[in-house]
Design an enzyme around this catalytic site. Structure first.
Site, mmCIF file in Angstrom:
data_model
loop_
_atom_site.group_PDB
_atom_site.id
_atom_site.type_symbol
_atom_site.label_atom_id
_atom_site.label_comp_id
_atom_site.label_asym_id
_atom_site.label_seq_id
_atom_site.Cartn_x
_atom_site.Cartn_y
_atom_site.Cartn_z
ATOM 1 N N TRP A 325 37.315 46.931 39.207
ATOM 2 C CA TRP A 325 36.093 46.159 38.964
ATOM 3 C C TRP A 325 35.403 45.820 40.290
ATOM 4 C CZ3 TRP A 325 34.391 41.386 40.575
ATOM 5 C CH2 TRP A 325 33.285 40.849 39.906
ATOM 6 N N HIS A 326 36.212 45.558 41.309
ATOM 7 C CA HIS A 326 35.624 45.170 42.590
ATOM 8 C C HIS A 326 34.893 46.313 43.262
ATOM 9 C CE1 HIS A 326 38.180 41.620 42.170
ATOM 10 N NE2 HIS A 326 37.306 41.047 42.972
ATOM 11 N N GLY A 327 35.287 47.518 42.967
ATOM 12 C CA GLY A 327 34.557 48.621 43.579
ATOM 13 C C GLY A 327 35.264 49.935 43.391
#
Lengths: 479, 318
Positions: A325-327
């Protein structure tokens, strides 16, 4: 429009004045104003992506109603999966397409097949991960019949787009925010003052702690090969406080701003660096995301029911997703998996809920056991942040190898100003410790006489004046 | 609500007063001298002002001639040093000014500095005229970068700069930029601090050319540059002028100024491992940089100036 910009300093009072002085008697108009202000706030970043936000809002609003109206299960499923796939599709295209394309090409090249990855030259719409998750939780809740669909489009749009939370959370739930949007709000002095206080604290965290730590973290992370092991340790520490000051600072400003409009947002941070184990850390760090994954992934996957294997599998799934989700980068995925490994002993030993209360509650100092547990958890967290901050895995491993070298025991080589910032960080840490039983570190300052509380506010502003770091974007805007 | 607003207003007042004190005590904003436009259209500083540039270790002082820096006019043989913020050199102590360093090499000469941020090439030429009519230097050293030629062409108008209208061949004077606002900002330092911290009102075009921390080089338009140089050839005493071209000046520009009749020195950083600049974000010369520049000028002056008593004769050929 950044929270720590003059634009926002002008924007906020104008919206506040219109909200409470001009439209205070009409809830519909108040909501309409907030929605307009939110769209303006978003358009200041890039007006083109406003259409994407509106489309996403329309989709979830419409499919939400259709899911509730559907009498047949198949039709219900159709609308549900339509919403899920379009939402995730957008996220996939804008955020993950290049990652998958490049990773696929790299995998093929490893087996001797050379292909040029097909990549998209698009920029990531700001806040897409946040508002997509707002929409997803809403649709899932309707599908599971936990809530009824919102019929008022303005109210629903405001739930998705309310400007304090639009670009970097907290990730709200319809069950929490929508009832507040629909309810008449009255101005409360203590709540407004508390909101301003939280904004001030958030600004301090961002301007003094995060931006200054960022300066040194960037220098050290940019050239790990040239730094001694001890300097690299300090670099990781600088980043540890940068990301905390940056993200929790943003959340404080968001919560404080919402409070000025009589709206309470979900708490996103609760002194995570005083956690005694990793499970506690994840109950205190980015709470709105952790609880989102718990409620919409972990529990539907079986949660902790069904034996150790299921628990282990589900834990790895949510941490993998959290990292992703963060990247779209292997560094985030590794960071997520590392945290999954950290938490595993307490999952297997069923001790993951043994530290639910506030550490050393009612006491000045922690016990030796608490202290050692905090130190260990903090050290593990600092180590994991190296992956989060690194550009790629090679960079991370080079950094770690640099730490565990003979130069670890040399004096760190840093300019004098770095030590001043470390001293400030230490003071900040002490303030956080003494304020850990409150909502945020200085939330209880109001119990002191006005001259004392005002002196504290003034002191924070003075520090912001003197130690203003070079303005940096909020880290979580990229997610 | 009333209680909230009253307390908020009180708090803002308290912060403004306290903030003003803090900004002054900790010198968080640079003090910049006030300007006036003289009868020749040149912008100079109002004499007698003193202040402290925030990043510098020492104070600045405006001399009686309206410039910062060295004004050694006791000697008969004066060499003027003309340029922009590089010569003004607010960020370094005065001992690092070109005038101070060159004086240590050429003790028999007096050096006079006329430097101001934003001086264009054409304004520097006008300054030579002004100085010729007052302190009568024997030689002018004009420090220029390619940018300064570009900014001399009024086709690309910078309102606060002196430029040359190439159509009418007339000088267009610069105007003082927002003098009223500047007066308020320089006096109310907390406002100035906020203005610097949140520079939202700065026009991008001006911001580019005013930013002290960046020195950008624009490509010179050959046609307009030739016109500017032709104007100079007709209107100024070129034999007294030596152009000191910043490092990185293109060969084209070097050739053009030589062909127009200027003597020139092109500064060279090649072989110097140490940077000349104040920092990676500030392209101005550091004290070290100023010393290196002066060394190269010293070499030129030693070779090209023949001293005869107090009279300077410049070599006619390069």
């Amino acid at each position: 429009m950044l929270f720590n910009s003059l634009h926002f300093a002008l924007f906020l009072p104008v919206v506040f004045a219109l909200y409470w002085f001009v439209l205070q008697k009409n809830l519909k108009l108040q909501n309409f104003l907030l929605l307009g202000a939110s769209y303006f706030f978003y358009a200041c970043w890039d007006w083109r992506f406003l259409f994407l936000l509106i489309f996403s809002t329309l989709l979830d609003y419409y499919t939400g109603i259709k899911i509730a109206e559907a009498t047949k299960v198949r039709l219900k499923k159709f609308w549900f999966w339509l919403s899920i796939s379009v939402n995730l599709g957008f996220l996939g295209v804008f955020k993950y397409f290049n990652f998958f394309s490049e990773s696929f090409a790299e995998a093929l090249s490893n087996v001797g097949l050379q292909v040029n990855p097909w990549t998209l030259n698009v920029i990531l719409p700001i806040g897409i991960s946040f508002y997509t998750f707002h929409g997803l939780s809403y649709v899932i809740d309707i599908y599971k019949e936990k809530i009824k669909p919102e019929k008022d489009f303005i109210d629903y749009s405001l739930f998705v787009s309310f400007f304090p939370l639009l670009v970097a959370g907290p990730i709200e739930r319809a069950t929490h925010l929508l009832p507040q949007i629909k309810k008449k709000r009255t101005f409360e002095y203590s709540r407004a003052v508390d909101g301003l206080r939280q904004i001030l604290w958030g600004l301090f965290k961002k301007i003094v702690i995060a931006d200054n730590c960022a300066y040194f973290a960037n220098i050290i992370f940019d050239n790990p090969a040239e730094q001694s092991g001890s300097t690299l340790v300090l670099g990781a520490l600088f980043f540890t406080f940068q990301i905390y000051g940056d993200f929790s600072g943003y959340s404080d400003i968001a919560l404080g701003t919402a409070r000025l409009f009589g709206i309470e947002l979900l708490k996103n941070f609760s002194f995570p660096y005083f956690s005694r184990d990793i499970a506690e850390f994840w109950r205190r760090w980015h709470i709105s995301l952790s609880s989102w994954f718990r409620d919409y992934v972990y529990i539907p996957c079986g949660g902790s029911r069904g034996g150790n294997w299921i628990k282990v599998r589900n834990t790895f799934i949510i941490f993998l997703l959290s990292g992703f989700w963060h990247g779209a980068n292997w560094t985030f995925i590794t960071w997520g998996l590392l945290n999954a490994l950290y938490i595993m002993p307490s999952i297997l030993l069923n001790t993951n809920r043994s530290n639910l209360d506030i550490v050393a509650k009612g006491r000045l100092l922690p016990s030796l056991k608490d202290f050692l547990q905090i130190l260990l958890t903090f050290s593990l967290t600092v180590f994991a942040w190296i992956f989060f901050r690194a550009i790629d895995l090679d960079h991370a491993f080079q950094y770690i190898a640099g730490i565990f070298s003979p130069s670890l025991f040399q004096m760190p080589v840093l300019p004098e100003s770095a030590y001043i910032i470390l001293l400030l960080v230490a003071l900040f840490f002490i303030v956080e410790w003494f304020g850990r039983e409150g909502n945020f570190a200085i939330s209880e300052i109001s119990i002191f006489p006005t001259p004392v509380s005002w002196s504290v506010y003034f002191g924070l502003i003075v520090l912001m004046f003197i130690f203003q770091g070079k303005e940096q974007l909020f880290i979580y805007f990229q997610f | 609500m009333q209680k909230f607003l009253i307390k908020l207003l009180l708090f803002i007042t308290f912060i403004t007063i306290g903030g003003e004190a803090i900004v002054r005590v900790f010198q968080l904003t640079p003090e910049i001298p006030h300007l006036f436009v003289d009868h020749t259209g040149i912008q100079r500083y109002i004499p007698g002002q003193t202040g402290h540039y925030s990043k510098a270790s020492s104070k600045w002082q405006v001399n009686n001639y309206g410039w910062l820096g060295i004004a050694d006019v006791k000697n008969d043989s004066i060499i003027s040093i003309i340029g922009d913020s590089f010569i003004e050199n607010m960020m370094n102590p005065i001992s690092c000014n070109q005038g101070s360093i060159l004086k240590s090499y050429f003790k028999d000469f007096g050096f006079f500095e006329a430097g101001r941020s934003g001086v264009t090439f054409i304004e520097a030429m006008q300054i030579t005229k002004l100085l010729d009519s007052t302190i009568k230097p024997k030689m002018h050293l004009i420090y220029v970068a390619e940018n300064d030629f570009y900014e001399s062409d009024a086709t690309y108008r910078f309102k606060d700069r002196m430029q040359l209208n190439l159509t009418s061949n007339t000088i267009v004077n610069g105007e003082l930029k927002a003098p009223g606002i500047k007066k308020v900002l320089y006096n109310c330092k907390v406002l100035y601090y906020l203005y610097l911290r949140f520079p939202v009102f700065v026009n991008n075009k001006n911001k580019e050319s005013h930013t002290a921390t960046e020195v950008k080089t624009r490509k010179v338009d050959v046609k307009s540059m030739n016109s500017i140089l032709e104007f100079c050839r007709k209107n100024y005493e070129l034999e007294k002028i030596v152009l000191v071209l910043h490092p990185g000046t293109s060969e084209t520009v070097e050739n053009m100024v030589t062909n127009a009749g200027f003597k020139s020195i092109t500064l060279n950083t090649t072989g110097d491992e140490k940077s000349w600049t104040v920092s990676s974000s500030d392209g101005h010369w550091s004290c070290y940089g100023h010393h290196e520049v002066a060394k190269q000028i010293r070499a030129y002056l030693t070779t090209h100036i023949k001293k005869n008593g107090t009279k300077i004769k410049m070599a006619l050929n390069k």
